[in-house]
Each structure stands twice: as structure tokens, then as C-alpha cells.
Design a protein around this motif. Structure first.
Motif, mmCIF file in Angstrom:
data_model
loop_
_atom_site.group_PDB
_atom_site.id
_atom_site.type_symbol
_atom_site.label_atom_id
_atom_site.label_comp_id
_atom_site.label_asym_id
_atom_site.label_seq_id
_atom_site.Cartn_x
_atom_site.Cartn_y
_atom_site.Cartn_z
ATOM 1 N N GLY B 75 -18.204 57.934 -0.052
ATOM 2 C CA GLY B 75 -17.387 57.759 1.144
ATOM 3 C C GLY B 75 -16.354 58.850 1.326
ATOM 4 O O GLY B 75 -15.526 58.807 2.233
ATOM 5 N N ARG B 76 -16.346 59.837 0.446
ATOM 6 C CA ARG B 76 -15.467 60.990 0.613
ATOM 7 C C ARG B 76 -16.318 62.210 0.936
ATOM 8 O O ARG B 76 -17.544 62.125 0.973
ATOM 9 C CB ARG B 76 -14.665 61.230 -0.668
ATOM 10 N N ARG B 77 -15.680 63.385 1.137
ATOM 11 C CA ARG B 77 -16.461 64.586 1.333
ATOM 12 C C ARG B 77 -17.146 64.951 0.012
ATOM 13 O O ARG B 77 -16.523 65.007 -1.041
ATOM 14 C CB ARG B 77 -15.567 65.754 1.779
ATOM 15 N N VAL B 78 -18.417 65.169 0.081
ATOM 16 C CA VAL B 78 -19.204 65.521 -1.102
ATOM 17 C C VAL B 78 -19.696 66.949 -0.931
ATOM 18 O O VAL B 78 -20.329 67.265 0.080
ATOM 19 C CB VAL B 78 -20.390 64.544 -1.271
ATOM 20 N N ARG B 79 -19.367 67.812 -1.880
ATOM 21 C CA ARG B 79 -19.700 69.240 -1.724
ATOM 22 C C ARG B 79 -20.884 69.684 -2.579
ATOM 23 O O ARG B 79 -21.482 70.712 -2.303
ATOM 24 C CB ARG B 79 -18.494 70.109 -2.119
ATOM 25 N N THR B 80 -21.123 68.958 -3.684
ATOM 26 C CA THR B 80 -22.166 69.396 -4.617
ATOM 27 C C THR B 80 -23.006 68.196 -5.039
ATOM 28 O O THR B 80 -22.604 67.055 -4.818
ATOM 29 C CB THR B 80 -21.574 70.006 -5.904
ATOM 30 N N PRO B 81 -24.137 68.448 -5.667
ATOM 31 C CA PRO B 81 -24.944 67.334 -6.180
ATOM 32 C C PRO B 81 -24.274 66.644 -7.371
ATOM 33 O O PRO B 81 -24.779 65.644 -7.862
ATOM 34 C CB PRO B 81 -26.243 68.006 -6.613
ATOM 35 N N GLY B 82 -23.142 67.152 -7.838
ATOM 36 C CA GLY B 82 -22.418 66.497 -8.931
ATOM 37 C C GLY B 82 -22.607 67.178 -10.262
ATOM 38 O O GLY B 82 -23.683 67.692 -10.564
ATOM 39 N N ASP B 83 -21.547 67.188 -11.052
ATOM 40 C CA ASP B 83 -21.599 67.836 -12.365
ATOM 41 C C ASP B 83 -22.248 66.934 -13.409
ATOM 42 O O ASP B 83 -23.070 67.368 -14.204
ATOM 43 C CB ASP B 83 -20.178 68.175 -12.838
ATOM 44 N N GLN B 84 -21.791 65.670 -13.408
ATOM 45 C CA GLN B 84 -22.266 64.727 -14.423
ATOM 46 C C GLN B 84 -22.888 63.528 -13.746
ATOM 47 O O GLN B 84 -22.467 63.124 -12.653
ATOM 48 C CB GLN B 84 -21.088 64.252 -15.275
ATOM 49 N N LEU B 85 -23.845 62.938 -14.417
ATOM 50 C CA LEU B 85 -24.574 61.831 -13.811
ATOM 51 C C LEU B 85 -23.886 60.506 -14.086
ATOM 52 O O LEU B 85 -23.429 60.251 -15.212
ATOM 53 C CB LEU B 85 -25.992 61.762 -14.374
ATOM 54 N N ASP B 86 -23.833 59.646 -13.072
ATOM 55 C CA ASP B 86 -23.425 58.264 -13.270
ATOM 56 C C ASP B 86 -24.634 57.404 -13.585
ATOM 57 O O ASP B 86 -24.532 56.418 -14.297
ATOM 58 C CB ASP B 86 -22.741 57.727 -12.013
ATOM 59 N N VAL B 87 -25.769 57.777 -13.018
ATOM 60 C CA VAL B 87 -27.006 57.025 -13.231
ATOM 61 C C VAL B 87 -28.134 58.018 -13.516
ATOM 62 O O VAL B 87 -28.312 58.985 -12.779
ATOM 63 C CB VAL B 87 -27.389 56.199 -11.976
ATOM 64 N N LEU B 88 -28.843 57.747 -14.598
ATOM 65 C CA LEU B 88 -30.043 58.535 -14.893
ATOM 66 C C LEU B 88 -31.233 57.596 -14.979
ATOM 67 O O LEU B 88 -31.212 56.632 -15.763
ATOM 68 C CB LEU B 88 -29.884 59.296 -16.214
ATOM 69 N N VAL B 89 -32.251 57.868 -14.198
ATOM 70 C CA VAL B 89 -33.512 57.157 -14.319
ATOM 71 C C VAL B 89 -34.453 58.069 -15.093
ATOM 72 O O VAL B 89 -34.695 59.202 -14.668
ATOM 73 C CB VAL B 89 -34.118 56.850 -12.931
ATOM 74 N N ALA B 90 -34.950 57.601 -16.231
ATOM 75 C CA ALA B 90 -35.882 58.402 -17.034
ATOM 76 C C ALA B 90 -37.164 57.611 -17.191
ATOM 77 O O ALA B 90 -37.207 56.636 -17.941
ATOM 78 C CB ALA B 90 -35.274 58.747 -18.386
ATOM 79 N N LEU B 91 -38.199 58.037 -16.483
ATOM 80 C CA LEU B 91 -39.432 57.251 -16.495
ATOM 81 C C LEU B 91 -40.304 57.520 -17.719
ATOM 82 O O LEU B 91 -41.319 56.864 -17.901
ATOM 83 C CB LEU B 91 -40.219 57.482 -15.198
ATOM 84 N N ASN B 92 -39.927 58.513 -18.531
ATOM 85 C CA ASN B 92 -40.661 58.708 -19.796
ATOM 86 C C ASN B 92 -39.749 59.404 -20.804
ATOM 87 O O ASN B 92 -38.645 59.860 -20.449
ATOM 88 C CB ASN B 92 -41.973 59.478 -19.556
ATOM 89 N N PRO B 93 -40.160 59.484 -22.064
ATOM 90 C CA PRO B 93 -39.285 60.094 -23.091
ATOM 91 C C PRO B 93 -38.941 61.549 -22.783
ATOM 92 O O PRO B 93 -37.830 61.997 -23.065
ATOM 93 C CB PRO B 93 -40.116 59.981 -24.367
ATOM 94 N N ALA B 94 -39.893 62.288 -22.196
ATOM 95 C CA ALA B 94 -39.612 63.698 -21.907
ATOM 96 C C ALA B 94 -38.473 63.816 -20.892
ATOM 97 O O ALA B 94 -37.604 64.691 -20.990
ATOM 98 C CB ALA B 94 -40.868 64.382 -21.366
ATOM 99 N N ALA B 95 -38.474 62.923 -19.896
ATOM 100 C CA ALA B 95 -37.410 62.932 -18.895
ATOM 101 C C ALA B 95 -36.075 62.584 -19.533
ATOM 102 O O ALA B 95 -35.023 63.123 -19.170
ATOM 103 C CB ALA B 95 -37.737 61.961 -17.770
ATOM 104 N N LEU B 96 -36.109 61.679 -20.514
ATOM 105 C CA LEU B 96 -34.873 61.319 -21.222
ATOM 106 C C LEU B 96 -34.362 62.516 -22.017
ATOM 107 O O LEU B 96 -33.186 62.876 -21.973
ATOM 108 C CB LEU B 96 -35.151 60.130 -22.159
ATOM 109 N N LYS B 97 -35.298 63.114 -22.746
ATOM 110 C CA LYS B 97 -34.937 64.236 -23.621
ATOM 111 C C LYS B 97 -34.285 65.381 -22.830
ATOM 112 O O LYS B 97 -33.301 65.967 -23.263
ATOM 113 C CB LYS B 97 -36.216 64.764 -24.294
ATOM 114 N N THR B 98 -34.835 65.705 -21.676
ATOM 115 C CA THR B 98 -34.362 66.889 -20.947
ATOM 116 C C THR B 98 -33.164 66.599 -20.044
ATOM 117 O O THR B 98 -32.536 67.509 -19.541
ATOM 118 C CB THR B 98 -35.485 67.477 -20.061
ATOM 119 N N ASN B 99 -32.822 65.336 -19.824
ATOM 120 C CA ASN B 99 -31.769 65.013 -18.859
ATOM 121 C C ASN B 99 -30.573 64.270 -19.428
ATOM 122 O O ASN B 99 -29.538 64.191 -18.769
ATOM 123 C CB ASN B 99 -32.354 64.190 -17.700
ATOM 124 N N LEU B 100 -30.747 63.711 -20.635
ATOM 125 C CA LEU B 100 -29.698 62.826 -21.158
ATOM 126 C C LEU B 100 -28.347 63.527 -21.286
ATOM 127 O O LEU B 100 -27.296 62.924 -21.065
ATOM 128 C CB LEU B 100 -30.129 62.242 -22.511
#
Lengths: 337, 619
Positions: B75-100
């Protein structure tokens, strides 16, 4: 957006097609004869100089546009085919001639020539083949015979030459012709046919480089030997040469062409093949003949041109601003404030 | 488990950063773009970052095959996709490994337990299941058998397990929409339309979407904090909005420019990532004055565009770094013959093939300097997806007014990222009708307009103005071949003065934030805009005297830029290369500039810029 005037022919002579630029080819160069034949053809055709465009790449031949009183674009090495394609698509009303050499067309620009021919863009493509790089002082070219000794190949070239006509046919050309620089009358006839053909009309012109490859085509062009070496291909006429004393026949068992003496071995003139310019297999065999050399219109079939298809495929123009505004506005929108 | 406060994002309670990550065949880009649409329709400001591998279908389960889509919305001005994640969806272990590592401590992690089998764990490089040790203790971990639940949801429709797995992304989307308090109506509508001809697929996707949504509710999963108060949208300027990617905005800009200039456009291109999407989109816009031509190679693409410009349309070509390199000789021809041309470079990691799907800003040298001889052109850079629209119009305006090639720099990030876009009112844009032809009396092809130094645009077919042009140096003003030494000096000077003179026709450089009284200037260009702006917002909120200026015109540079730079003790230039703008500025102005550089294939985070500025201010 270029405007083209529909006008009555102005009765231009070959001289009117000469620009005010000083011609800078070496004295005795075969290019002079080609320039003369092209200027005569344009005059004969009563072509419109304001609509005529000569586009060239790089090389001796590529200076050609400067010497014709029309629009002209001297571009970069090998790319004239691509630039001409863009120009023709942007304005299909233009009457485009591409002038190129063997290095320009078959070495650095080989890919563009391939695609120009398979697309069949409506223009005339002149390939001045002198089997040498002239402007860079005499290196072997892609059409030089194997073993050619040159500054870049002191021990003789190791690579086999490209046969320009065979390449064009392989690329899907619908019009392939061959002439030599010295045969003025027939050259004008061939150029006239090329100009009248819809699609890419590919014309190889055997051209003498007096400085770096003098006499390369002497056997074909020398008065003493010309009759023995020139096989003129005319649609519907028998493939005879040497004053009708020799002919070309098909040997079905080997699916090959054979030269025969008329009257010998019980073979009369009727044994000669009748030229059929619509037959691609015959065309392939004819362009590969070395003695004699096939000249004239070797292959010609009708096919839609790429530029006509490109124009026809243009979506109906909806110039309304409201249509564009709708397009830019997208389908899913929301209001803020 | 129910401590909602624990879930409040590092980005603040008024925005959330969500990343969907899975195999490149898992539909993560689609999931992300649907989520984006739902957030946008609720009035959020947002920025997205699609990040995918170069391989179309990389081997299943591998780390290099992971495809991800990140969005920050709120609800505020958003300038970037964000530095840190609030929510990570990892559909497999590789996605977890590379994004955690991007998930903030306390953030929500959603994993599909069905994918955490030995084979997948090994492929991802895990010796043991990370869920069994303390590796995930720092996160709120939602371990859900998404595969089994999706299969169960679509089974009543008669859909087998194999096909059911293809609806897994919609189940996940349903769950995340529920967790973030978003609706799903536009996605339902989209599914109905998109799969209208495949009723079973349509129904399976709808069922999966609903099931994921219902799961959140029935399992009583705590919702994430609402970042959009009901009925309140982000503080964006009033008006009608849509989401737009850089490619979309750029293509609309070109089409609008065709209308404003009265000149039809010809787009010649050869397939290359990430520029191909421009060809695809323009090919669909033929009714609006743009024709596309897929050439046999990069060289033919620019040459056909030059041929089109010569014949009276505006030639445009687009590519990415290595393809642009192939075009350079032809670009020199357009410079020499002074024909209008627009060249779009969607930059990517390099050299050579480099990182085809990853972003970088390392073609600045190539754009400004990368040709033989003294061969100046105009170089522009777009800063956000929406900014591609006005920059594309500016490129066409300058190319046609000055009879010159213009290079427009975007990048892989800008091309694919999206943001809310205030739909422009096309009727309000100022036309710039382009003149062709010249007075027949005394026509000289290289006679110049005294103000712009541009020559006249006289396409073949123009009655009575026959002339010849070419790449050999042209005599001033006749255009005839000339090897005269003085003439080459004259023509070189003209070409240079014409481009540099454009500085008088472009806006003076202004400040995005702050001004000349601040202690430090951050000078950016291109897609680093959002990250710099976020960092500057935070720094200024914290009392730091930091100003931000952002270049749209890279060459020529704005006329007042030298004065601006001279007014600051410290200037920081962040760029996704090894310091190319920095080098250019030092060459032009002889000024000392600090560099912040990065070439990891990813955009800057705001924190990276913030940290560097703090260090500089403390020094």
C-alpha cells in the motif's frame, strides 16, 4: 511514405542514364561494357529514373550506383542484398537493381544472397564474376579455380570454387541467367528478361579483370574460340553450339549431359536436348557445364515475390487513435484516486 | 504459531515480498504474473523480478533448472522487487537450496513435501533432508504435500496424477493468495478464457486454485499481515492503471511514435534472448503502423532496417549484447549516410553468450564507443518498465529530427519486470511530424539544416531529387565520393557537432530526490532506478543528505551535468558492470566519481546501495 509519380516515359537515351560522376574503373575493365549494357537496357525499357535504385556492396563492381543517373546506395561489404530487401519491403514501388561481385556475393555476403533468393524479393541481382578480389589487389576469390596462385595463395589455392549459378539454384532462385561482359546484344536481352521477371532475377556476368585476372574467360569470349565455348540457352530451342555442329544431349543411363558432334554416330541435330527453362534439374546440369559454358536464361519460373506477400500480409490499417488507445490500455485495468 | 507480529516483513508492514520458485517446467512465471495481476487490481504498487534459466526445460530437479518469480507489493510506493523475501515458495529441494538465503529470518517458507525425496535431495546437493536438521528453524515453515492435495482436488474430474501435477502451481497460487489476503477472481476469469478449448485442463486448474485457497482457510494457517487496507490503494498518482512490462511499454512507445511522427516503422530482428519478445509483440501490432521482418542474421536485421530507412520508413532493429556487436559495421553505414535508425539493446550478462537470461548494464561502452572510427550516435537508457514508453518515443524523435542512429538501452530485468502503469493519454502526446523530401532547386544531399545540422531525408521515388549516397566519405555538401583531406575533417566535425548539439534539445538533468545542497549525489542510469530510489528514500528518512539524479540521455550527456557533478564532493555511480559510466564521466568531466559495481546477473538490492552510501558518508 515515399511518393511516386506516375509519369509518361520521357524518351531517355542510354546517355541520359549516365550520372555526372567520373567513372573510375581501370582502363579496359569489363565493367565498362556492363555499364553500357545496363544503361541501354534502362533506356530500352523506358524505366523511370526517379523510381530506379541501384544498391551495391563493396568491391570494384560496387561503384556502379555512382555511375547511373538514378537513386543509388553504395553500402557495405556483402550486405547489399539485405539492405535492398529492407528498401523493397518499405517501398515495393521501387525498381531495385543490386550490383555485386564474386567476393561480395559468395564470400562475405553468401548468407544474404542465399536468403534473398529463397525469399524471392522482386529485384534484379547482378553478380559480376571476375574470379578475383580486384579492389584489394588480386587475392583469390571464392570463384577462383583450385590452385589459383595469388598474393594470398602463393602455393595455389586449396579450396574448390563456388559455382555461382549452382549456388543460386540451390538457394531456390526462380530466375538464373549467365552472360559475359563482351556480348552486348545478348546481355541487353538477358537483362531485359531479368527486369521483366517478378522475383529475384539472378544474373551472373563473366567479367574480365584486366589487371589481376586478365583472360580468365578468354576461351568463352575470344572471337576465335567463342563459338566452341558458348552454349546459348533459349527456351524451346535445341541446345546446339559451334555453329550448329555440336549439340548437348542427355544420356539417360548415366543421367548426364553429353556433348556430341552433329552428324557423327548417327546423331542428328534432333538428338540435342530442347532447352526447357522451367526444368530445375536441367538447369542444374547446364550451369555446371564447363566446356561449353551455358549462357542466356538458364532457369525461369513464375512464383510470388516476397515483397508482394509481405504487402498482402499487412494487417488492414486501423488508424483510429481510439483503437491504439484501447490497445495500449490493455484489458485488465483499475482506477486509483 | 499464532504470533502474527512475527510475520511482519522486514520491508515494513505496508509491503510484502513473495518469491515463487520451482522447476523451469513448474509454471512459476505464470504463477507470479497471475499473482501480480491480483495484487495490482487491489490497488497495490508493485515491482516484479522474473528470474529464469536459459534452458527451456533444464533437467528436472537440478539447481540450474530453477525458475523464480519475485514480487514486492503493498500500500506504499514500491520501487524494487525487494531485497529480502517475506515468503518463499519452494516446490522442490533445488528451489529451496538456491533461494533460501534470500528469505529473511522469521519469513514464511512453503515447501511441497512430496518433492523432498532422496533423488531430488541429491540432485539439489543436500546430503540429508534440510527439514530434519535445524537449517529451517529460523523460518515459519509450512510443509504441505501440495502434490497429493492437488491430485485429490482434481481426481473427481477424472484427471490422472500426471496431469494433476501440472495444476500444482495453481494450487500453490490459491494458497498464497489466501495467505496474503488477495482475491482470485481475475485468475479464475483468466483460466476460463485461456483454457476455453480444453475444458478438462480449465476445470482442473480452477479446482486446484480453489483447493489451495480453501486449504489455507480450513487448516487455519495464520494470514500474513494485510499490506493493503481495504478500499485503499497505494499512493500512486490518480488515474487508470494496468500492469506493464518493459517490453510492452517499449513496443507501445514505438507504435505511438509511428503515429506522432507520421512515419511507418520497420522492425528487423533476429531471435535472441531477451530481445525476441519485442519481435513477438511488434509482430502483433501490424495494424498500428509497424511491420516486422525476421532476418537471416543480426547483420541482415540491421541492414534491412537501414534499407527501410533509406526507402522512407523508420528502420528499427533490436537485439542483445552479442547481436548488437554483429550490427556495428552496419551502424557505421547509417552514421556515414546519416539515415535515421533506432537500435534497441536489451542488455544481458556477457561477454560472448554470457548469461542470456540474466541482467547486466555492461553494453554502455559498446553503445557509446563500440565502433570503428569517430562515429557518434545518440544513446538513451530506460529506467523502469513504464519508462520504456517515453524513451522509445524520444528515440524515434531524435533519430528522425537529427537523421542519426539512436541506441536505446534496456536490459533483461527491465524487459521482463512489470509495474503498475498509468495508462498514457495518447491524444495528449505532442506530435512531431517528420518531413521527407527537399526543395528541388539546388538540392544537395548533404546540405544541412543550420540548427540541427541534419541533412534532408529524401527517399528514392521522390521525383526530381535523384542522388547517390554511400559509405565512402562524402563531399560536403554534394555527397559525391571524396578523399579530400580537408573534407574528411569537415565531415567528421559535422557528425560530431550534430550529435553533441542534441544536448541543446534535451531536458537539463534534474534530481529525482534531493538537490545541489546535499552532501552526496548518487548518479544512476537505466534499471538501477528503483533500487537507488528505495535506498535514497530510506537514507533521507534517516536524515542523510543524499541526492539522486538519473540519466536518461547517456550520449550526448545533458548540458548541465558537468556543473551538477562539480557541485558535489562525493558522487556515487552504481551500475551493473565494472564501472563504465564512471569511466565515461571521468573522461568527459575529469571528475572523481566513486563506483558501486556488481555483475552477478541480479539487480542491485536497495540495501547494497544504502550500505555503500553510509560507508562513504562516514569516511
Amino acid at each position: 511514405m515515399a511518393t511516386v509519380l506516375e509519369r509518361e516515359p520521357k524518351g531517355l537515351t542510354p546517355k541520359d542514364w549516365a550520372s555526372d560522376q567520373e567513372v573510375r574503373w581501370c582502363p579496359g575493365c569489363g565493367d565498362y561494357a556492363i555499364l553500357k549494357a545496363v544503361q541501354k537496357t534502362l533506356a530500352d525499357l523506358q524505366a523511370d529514373p526517379d523510381r530506379t535504385v541501384f544498391i551495391s556492396g563493396i568491391g570494384c563492381a560496387a561503384r556502379f550506383p555512382y555511375y547511373i543517373e538514378s537513386y543509388g546506395f553504395h553500402t557495405i561489404h556483402g550486405r547489399a542484398a539485405a539492405i535492398a530487401t529492407g528498401a523493397k519491403l518499405a517501398n515495393p514501388e521501387l525498381d531495385i537493381w543490386v550490383v555485386s561481385g564474386d567476393g561480395d556475393s559468395l564470400s562475405i555476403g553468401g548468407n544474404h544472397l542465399l536468403h534473398l533468393l529463397r525469399r524471392n524479393v522482386d529485384l534484379v541481382y547482378l553478380l559480376f564474376n571476375n574470379e578475383v578480389y580486384g579492389l584489394t589487389k588480386g587475392q583469390a576469390s571464392p570463384t577462383s579455380p583450385r590452385g589459383t596462385v595469388s598474393p594470398s595463395s602463393p602455393g595455389g589455392t586449396l579450396d574448390a570454387p563456388v559455382n555461382a549459378g549452382a549456388f543460386a539454384l540451390g538457394a531456390g532462385a526462380r530466375f538464373v541467367a549467365r552472360v559475359a561482359d563482351v556480348v552486348q546484344g545478348p546481355m541487353v536481352e538477358v537483362l531485359t528478361r531479368a527486369h521483366g521477371h517478378t522475383g529475384t532475377s539472378f544474373v551472373e556476368i563473366l567479367q574480365n579483370c584486366i589487371v589481376y585476372n586478365d583472360g580468365a574467360f578468354d576461351a568463352v569470349t575470344d572471337k576465335a574460340t567463342a563459338a566452341e565455348h558458348q552454349l546459348w540457352c533459349r527456351h524451346g530451342e535445341p541446345l546446339l553450339f559451334a555453329g550448329g555442329t555440336k549439340g548437348v544431349r542427355l544420356v539417360p543411363e548415366r543421367f548426364a549431359l553429353e556433348i556430341f558432334d552433329v552428324g557423327a554416330d548417327g546423331l542428328g541435330a534432333e538428338a540435342a536436348l530442347v532447352h526447357d527453362e522451367t526444368n530445375p534439374m536441367l538447369a542444374q546440369m547446364l550451369v555446371r557445364l564447363e566446356a561449353p559454358t551455358a549462357l542466356g536464361v538458364i532457369f525461369a519460373i513464375e512464383a510470388p515475390s516476397y515483397d508482394a506477400a509481405f504487402s498482402a500480409a499487412a494487417p488492414a490499417r486501423k488508424p483510429e487513435l481510439a483503437d491504439l488507445q484501447r490497445q495500449v490500455g490493455g484489458r485488465t485495468t483499475w482506477e486509483i484516486g | 504459531m499464532n504470533e502474527i507480529s512475527h510475520l511482519v516483513g522486514a520491508a515494513g508492514p505496508d509491503s510484502l515480498v513473495v518469491r515463487f520458485a520451482g522447476d523451469s517446467g513448474d509454471g512459476m512465471q505464470l504463477t507470479g504474473s497471475r499473482f501480480t495481476q491480483e495484487a495490482a487490481l487491489d490497488g497495490a504498487d508493485l515491482a516484479t523480478f522474473p528470474d529464469f534459466p536459459a534452458e527451456i526445460r533444464a533437467p528436472v530437479g537440478t539447481t540450474f533448472g530453477v525458475s523464480a518469480f519475485q514480487i514486492q507489493f503493498g500500500g506504499r510506493r514500491v520501487r524494487t522487487p525487494g531485497d529480502q523475501l517475506d515468503v518463499l515458495v519452494a516446490l522442490n529441494p533445488a528451489a529451496l537450496k538456491t533461494n533460501l538465503e534470500d528469505l529473511r529470518h522469521g519469513g514464511t517458507l512453503i515447501v511441497d513435501t512430496a518433492a523432498f525425496v532422496d533423488r531430488n535431495l541429491r540432485k539439489a546437493g543436500y546430503d540429508r533432508d534440510p527439514r530434519e536438521d535445524d537449517a529451517l528453524d529460523a523460518y515459519r515453515c509450512l510443509e504441505i504435500d501440495i502434490t497429493k492435495l492437488t491430485q485429490a482436488a482434481v481426481k473427481p474430474l477424472g484427471v490422472g496424477n500426471r496431469d494433476a501435477n501440472r495444476a500444482r502451481n495453481f494450487w500453490t497460487l490459491g494458497l498464497v493468495l489466501w495467505l496474503t489476503g488477495r482475491r482470485r477472481s481475475s485468475t479464475q476469469e483468466w483460466i476460463r478464457e485461456r483454457f476455453a478449448s480444453e475444458p478438462l485442463v480449465r476445470d482442473a486448474n480452477l479446482a486446484a486454485l480453489d483447493a489451495g485457497h480453501a486449504y489455507g482457510e480450513t487448516a487455519e494457517l495464520p494470514r500474513l499481515p494485510e499490506v493493503l487496507a481495504k478500499g485503499h490503494s497505494a499512493p500512486l498518482p490518480a488515474g487508470r492503471y494496468r500492469t506493464v512490462t518493459g517490453v510492452e511499454a517499449l513496443c507501445y512507445g514505438l507504435v505511438a511514435a509511428a503515429r506522432l511522427s507520421g512515419i511507418d516503422l520497420f522492425y528487423g530482428s533476429y531471435p535472441i534472448t531477451p530481445a525476441s519478445s519485442m519481435l513477438h509483440m511488434l509482430a502483433r501490432l501490424g495494424a498500428f503502423g509497424v511491420r516486422t521482418f525476421q532476418a537471416e542474421d543480426e547483420i541482415a536485421a540491421i541492414c534491412a532496417a537501414i534499407g527501410a530507412s533509406y526507402a522512407g520508413q523508420l528502420g528499427i532493429t533490436g537485439s542483445s549484447g552479442p547481436g548488437i556487436a554483429l550490427k556495428m559495421e552496419a551502424l557505421g553505414l547509417a552514421i556515414a549516410t546519416e539515415l535515421p535508425l533506432v537500435v534497441i539493446d536489451a542488455q544481458r550478462g556477457g561477454p560472448s553468450t554470457g548469461l542470456p537470461t540474466k541482467t547486466e548494464q555492461s553494453d554502455l561502452f559498446q553503445a557509446v564507443l563500440g565502433r570503428n572510427a569517430d562515429s557518434p550516435i545518440v544513446v538513451l537508457a530506460a529506467s523502469t518498465p513504464g519508462d520504456c514508453f517515453p524513451v522509445a518515443i524520444e528515440a524515434v524523435r531524435l533519430a528522425t529530427r537529427y537523421m542519426t542512429p539512436v541506441m536505446l538501452l534496456t536490459d533483461g530485468f527491465l524487459a521482463n519486470a512489470s509495474e503498475p502503469w498509468l495508462i498514457p493519454d495518447l491524444a495528449a502526446l505532442e506530435p512531431f511530424p517528420v518531413q521527407q523530401g527537399a526543395a528541388a532547386d539546388g538540392f544537395k544531399p548533404y546540405a544541412r539544416d543550420p540548427e540541427t545540422l541534419a541533412r534532408a531525408w529524401v527517399p528514392p521515388g521522390t521525383p526530381g531529387l535523384r542522388h547517390r549516397i554511400g559509405g565512402i566519405e562524402r563531399a560536403h555538401p554534394t555527397g559525391a565520393i571524396s578523399y579530400d583531406p580537408a573534407n574528411h575533417q569537415t565531415m567528421t566535425d559535422f557528425r560530431r557537432a550534430k550529435i553533441l548539439g542534441i544536448a541543446r534539445d534535451i531536458p537539463e538533468q534534474d534530481f529525482v530526490a534531493g538537490g545541489p545542497d546535499d552532501r552526496l549525489l548518487i548518479l544512476g542510469w537505466g534499471s538501477t532506478f528503483g533500487a537507488i530510489q528505495s535506498a535514497v528514500d530510506r537514507l533521507r528518512a534517516g536524515g542523510a543528505a543524499v541526492a539522486h539524479a538519473h540519466l536518461r540521455h547517456i550520449w550526448p550527456l545533458p548540458a548541465n551535468l558537468g556543473d551538477i557533478l562539480a557541485g558535489f564532493d562525493r558522487v556515487l555511480v552504481p551500475e551493473l558492470n565494472a564501472g563504465q559510466l564512471n569511466f565515461l564521466l571521468q573522461g568527459v568531466y575529469g571528475c572523481r566519481v566513486e563506483s558501486l559495481t556488481k555483475v552477478s546477473g541480479k539487480p542491485f538490492t536497495a540495501a547494497e546501495i544504502e550500505t555503500r552510501v553510509k560507508t562513504l558518508l562516514e569516511a
